[in-house]
Each structure stands twice: as structure tokens, then as C-alpha cells.
Design a protein around this motif. Structure first.
Motif, short mmCIF file in Angstrom:
data_model
loop_
_atom_site.label_atom_id
_atom_site.label_comp_id
_atom_site.label_asym_id
_atom_site.label_seq_id
_atom_site.Cartn_x
_atom_site.Cartn_y
_atom_site.Cartn_z
N TYR A 97 0.83 -1.21 0.00
CA TYR A 97 0.00 0.00 0.00
C TYR A 97 0.87 1.26 0.00
N ASN A 98 1.87 1.29 0.86
CA ASN A 98 2.74 2.47 0.94
C ASN A 98 3.47 2.74 -0.37
N LYS A 143 2.97 6.23 -2.30
CA LYS A 143 4.15 7.06 -2.58
C LYS A 143 4.28 7.34 -4.08
N SER A 150 -3.54 8.72 -4.45
CA SER A 150 -2.92 8.34 -3.17
C SER A 150 -3.97 8.30 -2.07
N PHE A 157 -5.31 5.19 0.14
CA PHE A 157 -5.24 5.32 1.60
C PHE A 157 -6.60 4.96 2.23
N PRO A 203 -2.07 2.07 9.27
CA PRO A 203 -1.05 2.88 8.58
C PRO A 203 0.08 3.24 9.53
N TYR A 234 5.24 6.24 7.62
CA TYR A 234 5.56 6.42 6.20
C TYR A 234 4.30 6.63 5.37
N THR A 235 3.24 5.95 5.75
CA THR A 235 1.97 6.13 5.05
C THR A 235 1.55 7.59 5.09
#
Length: 623
Positions: A83-84, A88, A99, A103, A114, A117-118
Motif C-alpha cells: 500500500y505504501n 508514494k 494516493s 489510503f 497505517p 511512512y503512510t
């Protein structure tokens, strides 16, 4: 069957072997072939190889993102890392809104929450294209998970608010943060700089526990941005003594300050500093160097600098700087030749290029060339002309006395004309004494902005130049009673690194007594040589010619020229910068001064450069 496809057959037996295969792939086509092998062996939905594949696709190009999304959609239960990676990747593109969609999907279905970084990636996406409501919704999630105090999340949040111009929210986040690093301070300082709030930026800069090259470069660039060029140079000098060594970005800002102040000696010093310290020369620094020499009157040396850096001439900014420099100096043919050379080298022009090029055509009275280049913007390069380009065309026709064509192009503009466009046409009416048209244009400007002081000044000048003193007096009375005041004419000269500024009739300088004695003597010599004052430049109805002459003699240009003559050695060129358009009388006087005193005089006014030598001006009285 190529090498990669053959290798696919041999290696794709397990997902572990596939990781080696992906590393082996060097192109998008090879990645797709590897992916096809995965699917045929039932590994297309496995998380580990899919993650490796997506990471490679998202790092290749933004054009591969749709394909990465297809791979992502085939994984039934993506993990947090996957996911991240996708969040990104979208955050770095113009489709940053995706994004947020990923999310939200993650929050709904993912058993893992999350991480920091998320939120860093999502806040970055909010910076790029989303609005404040979305960003604040994401912030609520970060608060619920206790991640809002994480340093990286805090910095991303400060940057998001700063990018939106919400400096109060950014500052509140900054003040509430429990942990800060230099990046935190620099983001906040940059937020103030972006809005021109230099007092708050400097206050924070002075409170910073440990400044660095980024903070120094940011505040110096900020001063340049708000036209506080002296403050920028003063801070640059302080940096040289107490701060870190400047880099190419700092030096570009310092050169811009020198260019605007016509601080040639300081600009030359920076050039030497760049060479002695092996500063990395990039296209921006080269363009700043060219621009500095051009704006300080050294257009030939600017051209030499440009020609000496052939390895950096694949980028457009150095070309724009020199074309613009030639335009300012009235070297229209040189500007056009350079543009054609650029085209032959397959350097694609941009909007800035065409502003410089059309300006060169205007200064050189190159009507047909200007028309042709204006049309080529859209037809050859698909560049949609903006209001600045239309302004150049109005100026081109207006200077040449083609007022009907100038007005016609305004009528066919795809956007409503602003006060700058109308002001260019009204200025042309003044030059060509078309009072009737000027009055009509003036009424348009008043409707557009009743408090526009420039409109009234142009009308007063037009009436005065036509000898219609009663109308001029009425307009000037409106100027005097207006809440918005006229910008006073100011001329400056740099001697030994010190700037001396003069207003009209200025008596504040320590050498005032000697200056006015020299001025009287200078004007006497000019009259003997044949100088006759241009009384049309006197904007008030003064009957006595002696009073008119006295009013003209105190113009800031003449005071600065007199000061330069009395404080420099014979033969030294004199460089003057004027904040407004140089008046006809001072232009005439400068020609005689260059002849009588055998001096080269370089005057940069709001419009262009004038090089006076031997009684002649480079503009050939067309400006």
C-alpha cells in the motif's frame, strides 16, 4: 524470442526465483514479459513477487503507474508495504489524488494500521494536488493513531500547510511539535518566504538552533523575491563571514540581487568566487551569471560567459537570459540570431523565450518579425500566448505608431486586458500625441481600476507633452488627492561598493553642496555644446522658462550623473539605474554629457538600457 523471455522459462519456478528475474529486467517490456510468466504459473496474485514488480514499475516512470495499479489490483490482500509503495508512487505524480483513494481503501480493508511512512506519503500527495479539507481529514487519522508527534509526520504536515499558504496552521503545528530537526525549521522559514513575510522568516531564522546552507539560501532568496536586494546582499556578506560556504543556489540568488542593483563589482566578485571554489555550474547559476552581466550593462561579457559554457547550453534558461539581455540592450538582431541558433540546435523555446524575443522585436522596430514570431508560438510550438505576450505585441505596435493595430490585438485577446495592457497603449498615445485616443483608453483604465495611479500619471504626461496645461493640472490635482501616491523617480549609482540614491530635487546627500555646484557647472557646459532643455517634460504649467529649466535640472538622473562625474576619474564609465522610464530631457542631456566629458554612460531604466557614447545613444532615440 529475446534473452529475457528465454530466461523467464528457466528461472520462473518459484517466487524466490522470480525476485532474481525482476532484478534482471531492464525495460518495461521485459517486466511485462516476466509478469506474463508469473500469471501463467499462477503466481500473479502472490504478494512478495507482486511487491517487487510494483516497486520496479513505480520507480521506472509515471507512465507505468496504470500497469502497476493493475498488478496491485490482482493481489487479494496487499500488505502495508505494498500500500505504501502505491501511495508514494501516486504522490509523486500529477494524479496524486489516487494516493488518497488507496489510503481510504487501506483503512477500510487492511488489518494493519497505517504507519508514519503512510502519512508522510499521503501528506505529500495533499501538498501536490489535494485541498485542505482532505489533508485535515488525514491529519485526524494520524492523531487517532498517535503518529502526529512523529518527527517525519510532523514535518510532512508542516510542509502541507506551508504549501497551501496556511502559515498560521503550519506555525501552530511547528510550535506544538515535541521534536524538530533542521528540516522542520527550514520548512517553516520557507513557508513565510513563499508569502513574502520576511520579517517572520528572519525572526525564525535568528531563533534557529543550528542554521545550515538551506536556511541561509532560503532567506537570501526570499529577500530577492520581495525586491529587498540590498538586504539580500548584506545577508550574503554575513553568510560569507559567519555561515556555511554558499552553494550554487545561494550564489544564483546573490547574483540576482546584484543584477537588480546594477552592482557590477560585487557581481564580478561572485563570479571569481565561483571559479576559485570550483562551485558546480548548473544551468540556473549560468543563467543568473549571464543575467547579472547583462543587467549591469556588460552585455558583451554576458555573451562571452554564455559561449564559454557549451556543456550547459542544452537547457533553455541560459538561452533565455542572453536573448532577454540582448533585448534590454536594444540588440534586436543579435537576439533574433541567437533564437534562430537555438532553434537549429533543437532547443525548444518556452513562454519566457517568446517574451524576450517579442521584446527584442519591439525595441528594434521589427514589426514583421514580431508578427511572425507571435504566430509561430502556437502554430510551431503549441505555446498558447499569455497576457504578457499580448502586452509585448501591443508595445510593438504602439511604439511604431501603429495604434490601430495595437488596439485591434487587444480587442481579439482571449482574456480580458488588464491595466498593464491598457497602460502600454496609453503610453504609446502619449509618445505619438494621440490625445483623443488616449482619453478613451484612459476611461477604460479608470473603469477597470478607478484607483490606478499610473493611469492618471500617463494622462497628465500626455496632456503636458501636448501643451494642454489646464487638463494636465486637473489630472495632477487628482493624483495629489489620491490615497495612492505616485512612485517617486529614483536614480542610483554604485561607487566602491556603496550605493548612492537620488530623488528629484534631492538634498539629503552629504555632498549636496558640492553636487549642486558641479551640476550648475555641468549644465553650463552642456548649453555651450548645444544642449537645449526639453520643456515638454515639465509637467506643470510654468510660464517662466528659467523656472522650467530649474525643474528639469533637478531630475534624479542628472543628480546621479553629476555625482558620478565628480567622484570618478576621467574616462571611467558611469552606470546609473532609474526605477522609472528615463525622461526625454535627461536622455538628451546624457547624450551631451557623454560627448562633453568623453565618458561612456550606461543607464538602465524601467524599460531598457541606454548606452551613451560620443553624443549618441544605442536606442537611436527609439524607446
Amino acid at each position: 524470442m529475446n534473452r529475457c523471455y528465454t530466461t523467464c522459462k528457466r528461472l520462473v519456478k518459484t517466487s524466490d526465483n522470480f525476485l532474481t528475474l525482476v532484478d534482471f529486467c531492464k525495460s518495461v517490456d521485459q517486466i511485462k514479459q516476466a509478469h506474463a510468466q508469473l500469471i501463467t504459473r499462477g503466481l500473479g496474485s502472490h504478494s512478495i513477487p507482486a511487491c517487487k514488480l510494483i516497486k520496479l514499475l513505480t520507480s521506472s516512470s509515471s507512465t507505468t503507474l496504470p500497469y502497476a495499479q493493475l498488478v496491485f489490483d490482482q493481489v487479494p490482500l496487499p500488505d502495508l508495504f505494498l500500500y505504501n509503495t502505491m501511495i508514494k508512487a501516486y504522490a509523486m505524480t500529477t494524479t496524486s489524488g489516487n494516493s488518497l483513494l488507496i489510503f481510504r481503501s487501506m483503512i477500510r480493508v487492511l488489518s494493519h494500521m497505517p504507519n508514519q511512512y503512510t502519512f508522510v506519503f499521503v501528506f505529500k500527495a495533499c501538498c501536490a494536488g489535494l485541498g485542505s479539507p482532505e489533508g485535515k481529514q488525514v491529519q485526524v487519522h494520524a492523531i487517532k493513531l498517535g503518529l502526529v508527534r512523529n518527527l517525519f509526520v510532523t514535518n510532512a504536515l508542516i510542509q502541507m500547510y506551508a504549501n497551501w499558504g496556511l502559515v498560521h496552521d503550519a506555525r501552530r503545528t511547528f510550535d506544538q511539535s515535541v521534536d524538530r530537526d533542521s528540516f522542520s525549521w527550514n520548512i517553516m522559514i520557507g513557508g513565510y518566504v513563499r508569502l513574502g513575510k520576511m520579517d517572520l522568516a528572519m525572526q525564525l531564522f535568528n531563533e534557529m538552533p543550528q542554521d545550515d546552507i538551506v536556511s541561509w539560501s532560503t532567506v537570501i532568496a526570499g529577500y530577492v523575491q520581495v525586491s529587498c536586494f540590498m538586504e539580500a546582499l548584506d545577508l550574503f556578506k554575513e553568510m560569507l563571514h559567519t555561515g556555511p560556504p554558499p552553494n550554487e543556489f545561494t550564489l544564483a540568488s546573490a547574483l540576482s540581487a546584484c543584477a537588480n542593483l546594477v552592482a557590477l563589482e560585487q557581481g564580478r566578485w561572485i563570479h571569481v568566487y565561483i571559479d576559485k571554489n570550483d562551485i558546480k555550474m548548473n544551468d540556473r547559476l549560468l543563467a543568473s551569471l549571464i543575467d547579472m552581466y547583462a543587467k549591469c550593462g556588460e552585455i558583451d561579457f554576458a555573451s562571452e560567459v554564455f559561449n564559454s559554457k557549451s556543456n550547459l547550453k542544452r537547457r533553455i534558461s541560459p538561452w533565455n537570459a542572453l536573448i532577454g539581455g540582448f533585448a534590454m540592450h536594444g540588440k534586436s538582431e543579435e537576439a533574433i540570431n541567437l533564437f534562430e541558433t537555438m532553434k537549429a540546435g533543437n532547443i525548444k523555446p518556452n513562454k519566457v523565450t517568446y517574451i524576450a524575443l517579442l521584446s527584442a522585436c519591439s525595441h528594434g522596430k521589427m514589426i514583421d518579425q514580431g508578427r511572425g514570431y507571435f504566430k509561430s508560438m502556437l502554430s510551431t510550438y503549441a505555446i498558447e500566448p499569455e497576457i504578457e505576450h499580448y502586452g509585448c505585441m501591443v508595445d510593438l505596435f504602439g511604439r511604431a505608431g501603429l495604434l490601430d493595430e495595437a488596439e485591434e490585438i487587444i480587442a481579439h485577446m482571449p482574456m480580458p486586458p488588464d491595466s498593464v495592457i491598457w497602460g502600454a497603449l496609453l503610453g504609446a498615445c502619449r509618445i505619438h500625441k494621440d490625445v483623443k485616443r488616449g482619453e478613451r483608453i484612459g476611461s477604460f483604465m479608470k473603469e477597470l481600476n478607478p484607483n490606478h495611479i499610473g493611469c492618471y500619471i500617463l494622462l497628465a504626461n500626455m496632456y503636458s507633452a501636448s501643451g494642454r496645461w489646464s487638463e494636465a493640472r486637473v489630472v495632477r490635482e487628482k493624483i495629489e488627492t489620491s490615497e495612492r501616491k505616485k512612485t517617486p523617480g529614483c536614480s542610483s549609482i554604485e561607487l566602491s561598493g556603496v550605493f548612492h540614491q537620488f530623488l528629484v530635487g534631492d538634498r539629503s546627500h552629504p555632498q549636496t553642496k558640492e553636487l549642486y555646484m558641479f551640476l550648475e557647472e555641468m549644465l553650463h557646459k552642456l548649453k555651450i555644446a548645444g544642449y537645449v532643455p526639453e520643456y515638454q517634460e515639465v509637467l506643470l504649467d510654468i510660464d517662466d522658462e528659467e523656472d522650467k529649466e530649474t525643474a528639469l535640472s533637478k531630475h534624479s538622473e542628472k543628480l546621479a550623473l553629476a555625482y558620478g562625474l565628480m567622484n570618478t576619474e576621467a574616462g571611467t564609465p558611469i552606470r546609473i539605474v532609474k526605477n522609472l522610464r528615463v525622461c526625454i530631457d535627461c536622455h538628451q542631456a546624457a547624450k551631451f554629457i557623454s560627448k562633453v566629458y568623453h565618458r561612456e554612460i550606461i543607464v538602465r531604466d524601467r524599460i531598457r538600457f541606454h548606452h551613451f557614447k560620443g553624443g549618441l545613444c544605442s536606442c537611436k532615440d527609439y524607446w
